[in-house]
Scaffold this motif. Structure first.
Motif, PDB file in Angstrom:
ATOM      1  N   LEU A  12     -62.754 -19.506 -69.286  1.00  0.00           N
ATOM      2  CA  LEU A  12     -61.777 -20.322 -68.553  1.00  0.00           C
ATOM      3  C   LEU A  12     -61.160 -21.369 -69.476  1.00  0.00           C
ATOM      4  N   LEU A  13     -62.004 -21.985 -70.307  1.00  0.00           N
ATOM      5  CA  LEU A  13     -61.512 -23.009 -71.243  1.00  0.00           C
ATOM      6  C   LEU A  13     -60.576 -22.408 -72.287  1.00  0.00           C
ATOM      7  N   LEU A  14     -60.846 -21.165 -72.681  1.00  0.00           N
ATOM      8  CA  LEU A  14     -60.028 -20.512 -73.704  1.00  0.00           C
ATOM      9  C   LEU A  14     -58.754 -19.898 -73.131  1.00  0.00           C
ATOM     10  N   GLY A  15     -58.653 -19.886 -71.807  1.00  0.00           N
ATOM     11  CA  GLY A  15     -57.463 -19.309 -71.191  1.00  0.00           C
ATOM     12  C   GLY A  15     -57.477 -17.803 -71.128  1.00  0.00           C
ATOM     13  N   ASN A  16     -58.653 -17.188 -71.341  1.00  0.00           N
ATOM     14  CA  ASN A  16     -58.732 -15.728 -71.271  1.00  0.00           C
ATOM     15  C   ASN A  16     -58.517 -15.213 -69.851  1.00  0.00           C
ATOM     16  N   ILE A  17     -58.926 -16.006 -68.871  1.00  0.00           N
ATOM     17  CA  ILE A  17     -58.691 -15.646 -67.471  1.00  0.00           C
ATOM     18  C   ILE A  17     -58.177 -16.874 -66.724  1.00  0.00           C
ATOM     19  N   VAL A  41     -63.897 -27.980 -65.242  1.00  0.00           N
ATOM     20  CA  VAL A  41     -64.130 -26.700 -65.920  1.00  0.00           C
ATOM     21  C   VAL A  41     -64.997 -26.984 -67.138  1.00  0.00           C
ATOM     22  N   VAL A  42     -66.108 -26.278 -67.253  1.00  0.00           N
ATOM     23  CA  VAL A  42     -67.033 -26.513 -68.355  1.00  0.00           C
ATOM     24  C   VAL A  42     -67.483 -25.165 -68.921  1.00  0.00           C
ATOM     25  N   GLY A  43     -67.659 -25.103 -70.223  1.00  0.00           N
ATOM     26  CA  GLY A  43     -68.068 -23.858 -70.879  1.00  0.00           C
ATOM     27  C   GLY A  43     -69.547 -23.561 -70.700  1.00  0.00           C
TER      28      GLY A  43
END
Length: 415
Positions: A12-17, A41-43
């Motif tokens: 989520l943090l990387l913007g993959n989804i 949002v947390v990794g």
């Protein structure tokens, strides 16, 4: 009773989804009348997730966490929440049985060892059976705080939340919360607010919350009462006043889309429709075909992207194209007329425009769109100058075309 949502996942943090779960949960909390002040949002990191959980527990009564319940090493949501709230982890025999059954009836012959991790749960937690995956949902309650842990995949989260979590959250409210949508098209958000500002600011129960959509404005009317029947009665005069102020711009007070409302009108007055599209490439027809039962009213959909197709299929005059160009009021009018005569429909809606990013001129910039509607031997043509990228321009064109069709039916048949 304050709620906070924590979405877990490095992807989520990387913007993959795209984080659609947070949007879904925020909407559900609004329906329940539960205030949601923070979303995080947390990794997949132990220390950062632990900090987010502890912070959330300090400022909210209910934490809803999504993701991180899978079988791999980086799935740590359950373990971190148990640590933060002081729960021991134990194996749940019922969940283990469900995992065995899931794999037995699936495509795998053997159960990977790491999947048994999903049968380990915080001792004393309420386990929510997941009928669409292997990760159960969990509800941890301690010292007046509640943590709801949900799997990340939307096709697992949504049914689990609807069936098992929503009813529980509903009970946290001392009264019933009921909402009704009023859907508006044809006027912008600022115009809607201008006409309703006294109601939006002055209403405390029910409340009015506007939401801007592509080409539309949705108004959520929410009432708190002892039961749903009483809430509906509180909402009824508010909806009536909104309809009085906004008139035909209100296309529905039901849970239906614009295309559903249009098809309902076509059915009501026994009308058939054809579409003729250029820049939208069939998007208008696709929206109509989204509606079950549309075959009773929808004749055909033409995609006439080239000038040759406009001439051959819709009988657009060669001289009209040469003099005015494909993106013009005159061509839109002939496209709508040609669609009716080609199919013997009662109505035809036509769209021609320049969606870009190339092909613009000073006279015809990107976003210039003409929409025509043939009805009762008369053609109405509307001109728009849309902003945005290619897809945005096409989406706005379709919404305006549906609304022109809707308004034309009302003007010609509802008198």
């Amino acid at each position: 009773m304050v709620v906070e949502v924590i979405s877990v996942g490095t992807e989520l943090l990387l913007g993959n989804i795209v984080n659609t779960n947070a949007q879904y949960l925020a909407e559900k909390c609004a329906q329940l009348g539960l205030p949601l002040y923070y979303q995080t949002v947390v990794g997949d990191n132990h220390d950062r997730l632990l900090d987010a959980v502890k912070t959330g527990l300090n400022r909210a009564d209910v934490l809803i966490l999504t993701g991180g319940l899978g079988p791999t090493e980086d799935d740590i949501t359950k373990e971190v929440c148990a640590e933060a709230m002081g729960f021991l982890l134990v194996e749940d025999a019922h969940t283990r049985e469900l995992i065995e059954e899931y794999f037995k009836n699936g495509i795998y012959k053997e159960i990977p060892d790491n999947n048994w991790k999903q049968a380990i749960v915080p001792e004393g937690a309420t386990v929510l059976d997941n009928h669409n995956g292997t990760a159960p949902g969990l509800i941890l309650e301690k010292d007046g705080k509640t943590a709801v842990l949900l799997p990340g995949p939307p096709n697992e989260l949504y049914p689990l939340f609807e069936e098992q979590v929503y009813p529980k959250l509903q009970k946290l409210r001392p009264e019933t919360i009921f909402s009704q949508m009023v859907r508006v098209c044809g006027i912008g958000e600022s115009q809607v607010e201008d006409k309703l500002i006294d109601m939006i600011d002055g209403q405390t129960n029910p409340t009015i919350a506007p939401y801007a959509k592509t080409g539309e404005v949705h108004l959520r009317i929410t009432a708190a009462a002892k039961d749903e029947a009483e809430a509906r009665e509180l909402i009824k005069p508010v909806v009536k006043e909104i309809k009085k102020r906004l008139g035909n711009a209100v296309y529905s007070v039901k849970d239906e889309t614009l295309e559903m409302a249009v098809v309902r009108l076509l059915e009501k007055y026994g009308l058939t429709v054809t579409t003729a599209e250029s820049c939208t490439g069939g998007m208008l027809a696709a929206r109509l075909v989204n509606v079950p039962g549309v075959s009773e009213v929808f004749r055909e959909g033409f995609i006439t992207y080239s000038n040759k197709a406009k001439k051959k299929i819709l009988d657009v005059n060669k001289a009209t194209l040469r003099k005015y160009g494909a993106v013009s009021k005159e061509v839109a009018k002939e496209m709508a007329t040609g669609g009716v005569f080609a199919t013997d429909a009662d109505v035809c809606v036509a769209i021609t425009g320049l969606a870009g990013p190339d092909g613009a001129t000073e006279e015809k910039p990107v976003g210039l769109v003409y929409i025509a509607c043939y009805m009762k031997d008369k053609v109405t043509v509307e001109k728009y100058q849309f902003k945005g990228n290619r897809n945005k321009i096409r989406e706005q064109s379709v919404v305006k075309a549906l609304d022109l069709l809707r308004r034309s039916i009302l003007e010609n048949y509802s008198k």
